[in-house]
Design an enzyme around this catalytic site. Structure first.
Site, PDB file in Angstrom:
ATOM      1  CG  ASN A 169       5.295   6.265  -1.810  1.00 19.12           C
ATOM      2  OD1 ASN A 169       6.359   5.846  -2.263  1.00 19.12           O
ATOM      3  ND2 ASN A 169       4.562   5.774  -0.968  1.00 19.12           N
ATOM      4  CG  HIS A 189       2.980  11.691   3.071  1.00 20.67           C
ATOM      5  ND1 HIS A 189       1.875  12.045   1.920  1.00 20.67           N
ATOM      6  CD2 HIS A 189       3.291  10.386   2.925  1.00 20.67           C
ATOM      7  CE1 HIS A 189       1.649  10.761   1.460  1.00 20.67           C
ATOM      8  NE2 HIS A 189       2.379   9.731   2.055  1.00 20.67           N
ATOM      9  CG  HIS A 230       6.629   7.083   4.193  1.00 17.66           C
ATOM     10  ND1 HIS A 230       5.505   6.598   4.816  1.00 17.66           N
ATOM     11  CD2 HIS A 230       6.032   7.460   2.933  1.00 17.66           C
ATOM     12  CE1 HIS A 230       4.404   6.450   4.174  1.00 17.66           C
ATOM     13  NE2 HIS A 230       4.990   7.176   3.014  1.00 17.66           N
TER      14      HIS A 230
HETATM   15  P1  AMP Z   1       1.403   6.987   1.241  1.00 21.71           P
HETATM   16  O1  AMP Z   1       1.141   5.474   0.750  1.00 21.71           O
HETATM   17  O2  AMP Z   1       3.036   7.277   0.922  1.00 21.71           O
HETATM   18  O3  AMP Z   1       0.569   7.860   0.631  1.00 21.71           O
HETATM   19  O4  AMP Z   1       1.565   6.875   2.914  1.00 21.71           O
HETATM   20  C1  AMP Z   1       0.441   7.231   3.339  1.00 21.71           C
HETATM   21  C2  AMP Z   1       0.946   6.905   4.804  1.00 21.71           C
HETATM   22  O5  AMP Z   1      -0.161   7.598   5.740  1.00 21.71           O
HETATM   23  C3  AMP Z   1       0.527   5.424   5.346  1.00 21.71           C
HETATM   24  O6  AMP Z   1       1.702   4.875   5.751  1.00 21.71           O
HETATM   25  C4  AMP Z   1      -0.560   5.252   6.359  1.00 21.71           C
HETATM   26  O7  AMP Z   1      -0.359   4.490   7.223  1.00 21.71           O
HETATM   27  C5  AMP Z   1      -0.240   6.798   6.814  1.00 21.71           C
HETATM   28  N1  AMP Z   1      -1.664   7.388   7.491  1.00 21.71           N
HETATM   29  C6  AMP Z   1      -2.850   7.699   6.952  1.00 21.71           C
HETATM   30  N2  AMP Z   1      -3.674   8.148   7.721  1.00 21.71           N
HETATM   31  C7  AMP Z   1      -3.038   8.692   8.668  1.00 21.71           C
HETATM   32  C8  AMP Z   1      -3.504   9.189   9.826  1.00 21.71           C
HETATM   33  N3  AMP Z   1      -4.566   9.708  10.211  1.00 21.71           N
HETATM   34  N4  AMP Z   1      -2.319   9.349  10.701  1.00 21.71           N
HETATM   35  C9  AMP Z   1      -1.011   8.951  10.758  1.00 21.71           C
HETATM   36  N5  AMP Z   1      -0.863   8.335   9.796  1.00 21.71           N
HETATM   37  C10 AMP Z   1      -1.781   8.099   8.543  1.00 21.71           C
END
Ligand code: AMP
Ligand code: ZN
Length: 136
Positions: free
Chosen positions: A88, A101, A103
């Site tokens: 995203n 990042h 997924h």
């Molecule tokens: P996005 O919506 O593409 O920015 O995805 C962010 C992702 O990061 C989400 O799926 C969250 O669940 C994950 N996330 C946020 N904080 C953490 C963390 N401390 N450790 C692991 N995953 C995280």
């Protein structure tokens, strides 16, 4: 650049602990704390880039090779039936953490998750307008 106030910089560089599935000098792959499915993981570059637009070309190339390697391990070790790669960029696209990042979401038959979009009709004029904007 490593940003002290960026949570994914801190996780990627090991200042904040995470469930790490893989690490090399450029990337860390961690389990998402709020997984869509069992094994939902995130590929984090260690160098800060807010999103795809900022990601250096070298990292952009390497991230897909790493995604492929992780995908095969997920298939072989977790027994998933499929896998979604999701990435995203920008709030409008659902990005909540402004550090690039990717997924990796293992999919299991009947897992009940819905990732996707509503297909809509598009007039050929619309398609042509987009083609022109993108290429001329
Ligand atoms: P996005 O919506 O593409 O920015 O995805 C962010 C992702 O990061 C989400 O799926 C969250 O669940 C994950 N996330 C946020 N904080 C953490 C963390 N401390 N450790 C692991 N995953 C995280
Ligand atoms: Zn960062």
């Amino acid at each position: 650049m490593k940003m002290d106030d960026c949570i994914f910089c801190r996780i990627a560089n090991g200042t904040i602990p995470s469930k790490t599935l893989y690490e090399d000098e450029s990337f860390r792959v961690i389990l998402d704390v709020n997984p869509a499915t069992k094994g939902h993981a995130l590929i984090l570059p260690k160098e800060h880039a807010a999103d795809l637009y900022e990601l250096p070309d070298e990292a952009a190339k390497d991230v897909l090779v790493l995604a492929k390697k992780m995908a095969k391990t997920m298939r072989d070790r977790l027994g998933c039936d499929g896998l979604n790669l999701v990435q995203n960029n920008g709030e409008a696209a659902g990005q909540t953490v402004p550090h690039f990042h990717m997924h990796l979401i293992p999919r299991y038959a009947g897992d009940g998750q819905t990732l996707g979009w509503e297909p809509r009709e598009a007039a050929s004029e619309e398609l042509e307008e987009i083609r022109r904007k993108m290429t001329e």
